[in-house]
Design an enzyme around this catalytic site. Structure first.
Site, PDB file in Angstrom:
ATOM      1  N   ASP A   1     -41.835 -35.366  -3.511  1.00  0.00           N
ATOM      2  CA  ASP A   1     -42.719 -36.449  -2.844  1.00  0.00           C
ATOM      3  C   ASP A   1     -42.889 -37.263  -4.158  1.00  0.00           C
ATOM      4  OD1 ASP A   1     -44.865 -38.003  -2.208  1.00  0.00           O
ATOM      5  OD2 ASP A   1     -46.011 -36.282  -1.265  1.00  0.00           O
TER       6      ASP A   1
ATOM      7  N   HIS B   1     -49.493 -40.837  -6.831  1.00  0.00           N
ATOM      8  CA  HIS B   1     -49.928 -39.687  -7.408  1.00  0.00           C
ATOM      9  C   HIS B   1     -49.630 -39.403  -8.884  1.00  0.00           C
ATOM     10  CE1 HIS B   1     -50.732 -38.135  -3.425  1.00  0.00           C
ATOM     11  NE2 HIS B   1     -49.354 -38.560  -3.254  1.00  0.00           N
TER      12      HIS B   1
ATOM     13  N   ILE C   1     -54.099 -39.453  -7.551  1.00  0.00           N
ATOM     14  CA  ILE C   1     -54.805 -38.335  -7.003  1.00  0.00           C
ATOM     15  C   ILE C   1     -53.645 -37.254  -6.452  1.00  0.00           C
ATOM     16  CG2 ILE C   1     -56.512 -39.608  -5.822  1.00  0.00           C
ATOM     17  CD1 ILE C   1     -54.666 -39.608  -3.163  1.00  0.00           C
TER      18      ILE C   1
ATOM     19  N   GLY D   1     -51.901 -34.198  -1.086  1.00  0.00           N
ATOM     20  CA  GLY D   1     -52.545 -33.442  -0.204  1.00  0.00           C
ATOM     21  C   GLY D   1     -51.870 -31.944  -0.076  1.00  0.00           C
TER      22      GLY D   1
END
Length: 449
Positions: free
Chosen positions: A222, A227, A242, A245
């Site tokens: 990813d 991120h 962040i 998820g």
């Protein structure tokens, strides 16, 4: 149910900037929605070696500090296998691949993330048997929903090893500003989340993520700069990058796998979650779990803030052999240790508060016969006024004793102490071994019976 609860959060999501979509006219969405459903978006071939499942395990917090994690980190382990949630890795790139080209939609994916995720897998049929190979994933539009202020896409991804379906994912993507096109609000095709029971959790496990957690997890494929790149995160409305998820998802799943399946990947069937809030690398993920039959309900919080970041989650597990009817003959015959635990239970009922102050520990006992666990007991002298009950610890055990019924009786009658039994190989311990010294407080009066 899981889709309907989105209404309450759409305005909050929009203000956070988690999701963004610019649509053409609502009419164009309505006219094209029927043709969108069932459309194949893309196909991807994922090639793997022993590296990929190991890298994923590290990305979701597996560590050599826990000896039981070695089978996820060392390809030479006799039990080498991949974590069940690795099943999202071949599929993750397909959740939005091809969405931007759907007719009638002009989508800005720079801030897009899944709102819910469902995974059902049987990866052990191929990846646990071979160290190299490939998986083929196919994504399709399962449905499109009109939530008023947003459009919701259900994306199904089926992953195959040859002709065998080994993994099924469903992602729910929310796009603010693309609703009100006259479409339906709910779908029978949606895998729903389920709220946990209204009682204190049966178990709680916490893990501190590292400040580099997102940097490590992104190596599993990813590559979203949200991120890792502070400037890109700022464009999305975040003060700093962040955590993925699906990384938090992996942490929560391994908590459930450890607590209720003894890290046995063969007992994993499916997992469903709803992503509620973002997580920042370095924060502590705390998973609260409730056991209801073969379904483990859970929610995950950031311990430092108390905010729920994964809600409505559950894992369906396969019952362990010692939970099956195969144990009935042994239960009927009874074990000598049962009498001891019944006596301990009486003692705890009378003096539990005093023992909790002195011991402050949860002991789990795995009683074996012919090398196999035939019964489990828990002595909780840490919570409330103490408790003794049959079965695994409802909260994390501080120490687990694994021993035969005969050896247990020798320890209980002080014919041999626990440490001597341990060093002679008659007793195995997992957890804080120093706590074995406190056993005398529990067993010292048994010889008077």
């Amino acid at each position: 149910e899981s889709i309907s609860v989105l209404n309450d959060a759409l305005s909050q999501i929009e203000s956070q900037g988690n999701f963004s979509m610019n649509s053409t006219s609502s009419g164009s969405v309505a006219s094209s929605s029927a043709s969108i459903v069932g459309r194949e978006l893309s196909t991807n071939v994922y090639k793997y070696t022993r590296l990929e499942p190991i890298l994923y395990a590290l990305g979701v917090g597996m560590s050599t500090k826990d000896p039981d994690h070695l089978k996820f980190l060392f390809e030479g382990s006799e039990d080498f296998c991949c974590l069940p949630t690795f099943g999202v890795i071949p599929a993750q790139g397909l959740m939005i691949d091809g969405v931007a080209s759907l007719p009638g939609l002009n989508i800005d994916l720079t801030k897009s993330d899944p709102w819910t995720s469902f995974l059902k897998q049987n990866l052990k049929t191929c990846m646990c048997s071979f160290l190299t190979g490939q998986l083929t994933s196919v994504s399709t539009i399962a449905d499109i929903l009109d939530k008023g202020s947003a459009a919701v896409l259900l994306i199904d991804v089926n992953t195959y090893c040859g002709k065998d379906l080994v993994c099924y994912n469903q992602f729910c993507l929310v796009f603010i500003g693309a609703g009100r096109f006259g479409g339906k609000r709910v779908s029978e095709k949606a895998k729903v989340t389920v709220n946990p029971p209204k009682r204190p959790p049966d178990a709680v496990i916490s893990d501190v993520t590292t400040v580099d957690q997102a940097a490590l997890y992104r190596l599993s494929g990813d590559w979203n700069p949200l991120h890792i790149d502070p400037s890109f995160a700022a464009l999305g409305g975040f003060e700093k990058p962040i955590l993925h998820g699906l990384c938090s998802f992996g942490f929560a799943a391994k908590h459930v796998l450890k607590q209720f399946a003894n890290n046995d990947v063969n007992r994993f069937k499916a997992i469903k979650v709803r992503f509620s809030k973002p997580v920042f690398p370095g924060e502590t993920l705390q998973t609260e779990m409730w056991k209801e039959g073969n379904r483990i309900h859970f929610q995950t919080k950031v311990k430092e803030t108390g905010q729920v970041v994964i809600s409505g989650g559950y894992v369906d597990i396969v019952p362990a052999l010692d939970e099956s009817s195969a144990l009935e003959p042994l239960k009927t015959a009874g074990l000598q240790s049962d009498l001891v635990f019944e006596e301990i239970a009486c003692r705890v009922e009378e003096f539990g508060s005093e023992l909790v102050k002195k011991v402050n520990a949860v002991f789990q006992w795995d009683i074996t016969k012919d090398g196999k666990t035939v019964k489990q007991w828990t002595t909780d002298l840490k919570n409330g006024s103490g408790a003794v009950y049959q079965g695994p610890a409802r909260s994390s055990a501080d120490i687990t004793f694994i021993l035969s019924d005969e050896v247990f009786m020798d320890v209980a009658q002080q014919k041999i102490n626990a440490q001597k039994a341990f060093f002679s190989g008659k007793l195995k311990m997992k957890g804080n071994i120093i706590l074995s010294q406190k056993l005398e407080m529990i067993l010292k009066d048994y010889a008077k019976l």
